[in-house]
Design an enzyme around this catalytic site. Structure first.
Site, PDB file in Angstrom:
ATOM      1  N   TYR A  33      29.100 -17.545  19.239  1.00  0.00           N
ATOM      2  CA  TYR A  33      28.636 -17.497  18.005  1.00  0.00           C
ATOM      3  C   TYR A  33      27.894 -18.709  17.831  1.00  0.00           C
ATOM      4  O   TYR A  33      26.567 -18.876  17.761  1.00  0.00           O
ATOM      5  CB  TYR A  33      29.336 -16.855  16.888  1.00  0.00           C
ATOM      6  N   SER A  88      22.582 -20.130  11.496  1.00  0.00           N
ATOM      7  CA  SER A  88      23.865 -20.157  10.823  1.00  0.00           C
ATOM      8  C   SER A  88      24.290 -21.712  10.902  1.00  0.00           C
ATOM      9  O   SER A  88      23.755 -22.553  11.645  1.00  0.00           O
ATOM     10  CB  SER A  88      25.132 -19.260  11.693  1.00  0.00           C
TER      11      SER A  88
END
Length: 263
Positions: A166, A150
């Site tokens: 995350y 990501s």
């Protein structure tokens, strides 16, 4: 004689295992590889979602099947790998896409939530890659592993987004990709990562609803967020012979957000 572009991107006769494949980015990539001729094995936790996704792929003329498994659990990862190999034969392409997130300020982030995110997003990728490689790719000296990271793994977030676990996990995925590529190149295994930005997915739905799609799109030089086509090209490049000389790399698919934020 060199092959045509069509031949280089052709996946006929190949088999792909895609985790987190029942919706969103995973299902989009399943369509891409299936449309190029690959047989697809989807996996996620929920059987009902997998049935629906598999039916969608089959309606598009793609040879698709599914196995429900929780890639946060080591025993489930082993079962997924073994059953896939039993039902589909050798796995040529592995897409590690299953993931979790958790929003909380770093100073108050629950340790158990940190462990949950890291366990699925990093440990799960490692274990499934290791098992599939040892049982299928290394013996044949051939394979493609695509890890979904990501742009959150490239740095911090705007103040409103508090996703320390995350971000950390996705940064780990990027360097896991590089380290694995360096080791497994000797076995003919290409390992690459994709770093998506904001896409219209269920995971991002709350954020899109909260901030507004137009406001989120405004941060990107292309003034848009990702749609149901935007990962297909890169996934196919990494999975096919068109990308046979690419390994250990990551590429952001984010409309240019990481360019202006310094990722």
């Amino acid at each position: 004689m060199t092959r045509t572009v069509q031949k280089l991107f052709d996946l006929t006769g190949k088999t792909a295992l895609i985790t987190g494949g029942s919706r969103g980015l995973g299902l989009q990539m399943a369509h891409a590889l299936g449309e190029a001729g690959a047989k697809i094995m989807l996996s996620s936790r929920k059987a009902a979602d997998l049935e629906e996704a598999t039916a969608e792929l089959q309606a598009a003329g793609i040879d698709a099947r599914w196995i429900a498994a929780d890639c946060a659990k080591e025993s489930e990862i082993h079962r997924l790998a073994d059953e896939t190999l039993q039902r589909m034969g050798d796995v040529d392409i592995l897409i590690n896409n299953a993931g979790a997130s958790w929003g909380a300020p770093a100073e108050d982030h629950p340790v158990e939530a940190w462990d949950k995110v890291m366990n699925l997003n990093v440990r799960g990728y490692f274990l499934l890659s290791q098992i599939i490689a040892k049982k299928s790719m290394i013996p044949r000296k051939s394979g493609r592993i695509i890890n979904i990271a990501s742009i959150a793994g490239l740095g911090g977030n705007p103040t409103a987004m508090k996703t320390i676990a995350y971000n950390t996990s996705k940064g780990a995925v990027i360097n896991f990709t590089r380290a694995l590529a360096a080791e497994w190149g000797a076995y003919g295994i290409n390992v690459n990562a994709i770093c998506p930005g904001f896409f219209k997915t269920k995971m991002a739905a709350v954020l899109i609803e909260t901030l507004g799609e137009d406001k989120m799109a405004a941060h990107a030089p292309l003034k848009r967020i990702g749609d149901d086509e935007d990962l297909k090209g890169l996934a196919l490049l990494y999975a096919s012979d068109a990308g046979k000389h690419i390994t250990g790399q990551w590429l952001a698919v984010d409309g240019g957000v990481s360019v202006v934020t310094g990722g």
